[in-house]
Design an enzyme around this catalytic site. Structure first.
Site, mmCIF file in Angstrom:
data_model
loop_
_atom_site.group_PDB
_atom_site.id
_atom_site.type_symbol
_atom_site.label_atom_id
_atom_site.label_comp_id
_atom_site.label_asym_id
_atom_site.label_seq_id
_atom_site.Cartn_x
_atom_site.Cartn_y
_atom_site.Cartn_z
ATOM 1 N N ARG A 50 0.852 -1.196 0.000
ATOM 2 C CA ARG A 50 0.000 0.000 0.000
ATOM 3 C C ARG A 50 0.884 1.240 0.000
ATOM 4 O O ARG A 50 0.595 2.231 -0.662
ATOM 5 C CB ARG A 50 -0.955 0.003 1.214
ATOM 6 C CG ARG A 50 -1.691 1.335 1.341
ATOM 7 C CD ARG A 50 -2.927 1.326 2.229
ATOM 8 N NE ARG A 50 -2.871 0.455 3.367
ATOM 9 C CZ ARG A 50 -2.152 0.673 4.478
ATOM 10 N NH1 ARG A 50 -1.430 1.769 4.626
ATOM 11 N NH2 ARG A 50 -2.151 -0.204 5.462
ATOM 12 N N TYR A 69 -16.360 17.927 -14.582
ATOM 13 C CA TYR A 69 -16.853 16.546 -14.695
ATOM 14 C C TYR A 69 -17.925 16.304 -13.621
ATOM 15 O O TYR A 69 -17.730 16.675 -12.456
ATOM 16 C CB TYR A 69 -15.674 15.594 -14.508
ATOM 17 C CG TYR A 69 -16.037 14.142 -14.501
ATOM 18 C CD1 TYR A 69 -16.424 13.490 -15.666
ATOM 19 C CD2 TYR A 69 -16.007 13.401 -13.330
ATOM 20 C CE1 TYR A 69 -16.760 12.151 -15.658
ATOM 21 C CE2 TYR A 69 -16.343 12.060 -13.306
ATOM 22 C CZ TYR A 69 -16.718 11.443 -14.478
ATOM 23 O OH TYR A 69 -17.045 10.116 -14.450
ATOM 24 N N ASP A 124 -7.712 19.684 -14.018
ATOM 25 C CA ASP A 124 -8.031 18.348 -14.515
ATOM 26 C C ASP A 124 -7.666 18.340 -15.999
ATOM 27 O O ASP A 124 -8.310 18.989 -16.815
ATOM 28 C CB ASP A 124 -9.521 18.050 -14.291
ATOM 29 C CG ASP A 124 -9.900 16.618 -14.671
ATOM 30 O OD1 ASP A 124 -9.265 16.067 -15.590
ATOM 31 O OD2 ASP A 124 -10.841 16.075 -14.070
HETATM 32 C C1 LIG Z 1 -13.776 10.244 -16.154
HETATM 33 C C2 LIG Z 1 -13.342 11.538 -15.604
HETATM 34 C C3 LIG Z 1 -13.067 11.688 -14.236
HETATM 35 C C4 LIG Z 1 -13.272 10.567 -13.239
HETATM 36 O O1 LIG Z 1 -12.321 9.565 -13.416
HETATM 37 P P1 LIG Z 1 -12.580 8.004 -13.112
HETATM 38 O O2 LIG Z 1 -11.320 7.371 -13.567
HETATM 39 O O3 LIG Z 1 -13.800 7.591 -13.878
HETATM 40 O O4 LIG Z 1 -12.796 7.889 -11.634
HETATM 41 C C5 LIG Z 1 -12.609 12.922 -13.807
HETATM 42 N N1 LIG Z 1 -12.447 13.956 -14.656
HETATM 43 C C6 LIG Z 1 -12.722 13.847 -15.972
HETATM 44 C C7 LIG Z 1 -12.536 15.025 -16.864
HETATM 45 C C8 LIG Z 1 -13.185 12.639 -16.487
HETATM 46 O O5 LIG Z 1 -13.461 12.549 -17.789
#
Ligand SMILES: *Cc1c(COP(=O)(O)O)cnc(C)c1O
Length: 383
Positions: A48, A100, A172
């Site tokens: 971990r 998102y 992001d």
């Molecule tokens: C899919 C997505 C997420 C979430 O990610 P997961 O891997 O599904 O948990 C976050 N931000 C964006 C822009 C996404 O497209």
């Protein structure tokens, strides 16, 4: 050693194995590591806390984002949750309003119960951003391009605004990938990916990763990674090490195909509007050109009604109706009833997520086949 993007993707963290010469990083499918004596070990105690396959992937993605360290998680959402855990009850976070959906849900339904205050704001509107910042604001968190309308926010300017108020900027970067956009080089403090999408690229892994430049943030995030325990499996890290070797090639083809599809849609009478940051008609095309090296593979189109969207989606033969994005195969989705259905309808409508909107994740198939498929489906939509 040369330091071009693909050279880094193929070699950093991916050196031949010191013990055996294995060209690929071994998959260390183990939960624990033998220790020679009390306190005497090879840097690994329990999986971990650390795992050599995961550490190799973290080194690799840190280099691709021009960061100093990366921290890997079991999903994009776990990675975003770890960023939020840097902060305390009473702190305030400013989110982009078209983040998102899962990110909004995390803040709205879970983190708010733990005392993290948040607001959403249009990150394109810098005056609105300034107005929403409070003395307790610790983080500005944006996403660019956004889902599904591909709006672009100005990373360098947002970083300046955040820093002027003693806050951090997180971005992001899922939709662009580090091949097309490197937020840390533009002043952002934290980059996060759903590696499920372009980084994984083959629709076979759910994974998230955070990349930072500051040693302090890296240490605090590794502490959260180990303490909370939302870690990825060694196998998923191994798949990602394999996937990133072709990231540049894939992104080039995603972009080539997406631009061709966007141009076709722009000239087709069935399409009312095309959302693609690579088109000069995109309202933030100029900012996109400044901060991105390319425009990625996501294209949304407005077809005018639910019936037309349905006819389009059922007429596609190569492109598959499915959620998710960023894989080698092209996917189409109907945000209003699929990915964005959990957003209340009035908010969806106010943002331009209509019944006629279709989102396309353009894959790396042959350009002509995708063009033919989209043209045929558009012809079936009716005027
Ligand atoms: C899919 C997505 C997420 C979430 O990610 P997961 O891997 O599904 O948990 C976050 N931000 C964006 C822009 C996404 O497209």
């Amino acid at each position: 050693m040369p330091r071009g993007f693909s050279t880094k993707a193929i070699h950093i963290g991916q050196e031949p194995d010191a013990l055996t010469g294995s060209m690929t990083v071994p998959l260390y499918q183990t939960s624990t590591f033998a220790q020679e004596a009390i306190g005497k070990h090879k840097g690994f105690e329990y999986a971990r806390t650390n795992n050599p396959t995961r550490a190799a992937w973290e080194r690799n993605i840190a280099a691709l984002e021009e960061g100093t360290d990366a921290i890997a998680f079991s999903s994009g959402m776990a990675a975003i949750d770890a960023i939020a855990r840097l902060f305390n009850a009473g702190d305030h976070i400013l989110l982009a309003e078209d983040m998102y959906g899962g990110t909004f849900r995390l803040f709205d339904t879970v983190l708010s119960r733990h005392g993290i205050a948040f607001d959403t704001v249009d990150m394109r509107d810098l005056r609105a951003v300034e107005r929403m910042i409070r003395p307790t604001t610790k983080l500005l968190f944006t996403e660019t391009p956004t889902n599904p309308l591909m709006t672009i926010s100005d990373i360098a300017t947002l970083a300046q605004v955040a820093h002027a108020h003693g806050a951090l900027l997180a971005v992001d970067n899922t939709f662009a990938s580090p091949y097309f956009q490197q937020p840390l080089t533009l002043g952002a403090d934290i980059v996060v990916h759903s590696a499920t999408k372009y980084l994984g690229g083959h629709s076979d892994v759910v994974h998230g990763v955070v990349v930072v430049r500051s040693q302090d943030l890296a240490e605090r995030l590794h502490f959260i990674q180990n303490t909370v325990g939302a870690i990825p499996s060694p196998f998923d890290c191994w798949l990602l090490l394999r996937s990133v070797k072709t990231l540049a090639l894939r992104m080039e083809q995603h972009q080539r195909n997406a631009l061709a599809v966007a141009q076709l849609c722009q000239s087709h009478p069935a399409v009312k509007q095309v959302y693609y940051p690579g088109l000069p008609s995109h309202p933030q095309h100029e900012i996109a050109q400044r901060q991105m090296r390319g425009f990625s593979g996501m294209v949304s189109i407005e077809l005018g009604s639910r019936a037309r969207a349905e006819r389009f989606l059922t007429s596609l033969q190569v492109i598959t109706l499915a959620e998710s994005l960023g894989g080698v195969e092209s996917l189409a989705c109907h945000p209003d009833t699929m990915t964005h259905a959990s957003i209340p309808e009035p908010i969806r409508r106010a943002r331009g997520i209509t019944e006629g909107l279709v989102r396309l994740s353009i894959g790396i198939e042959d350009t002509e086949d995708l063009i033919e498929d989209v043209r045929h489906a558009l012809d079936c939509c009716g005027e």
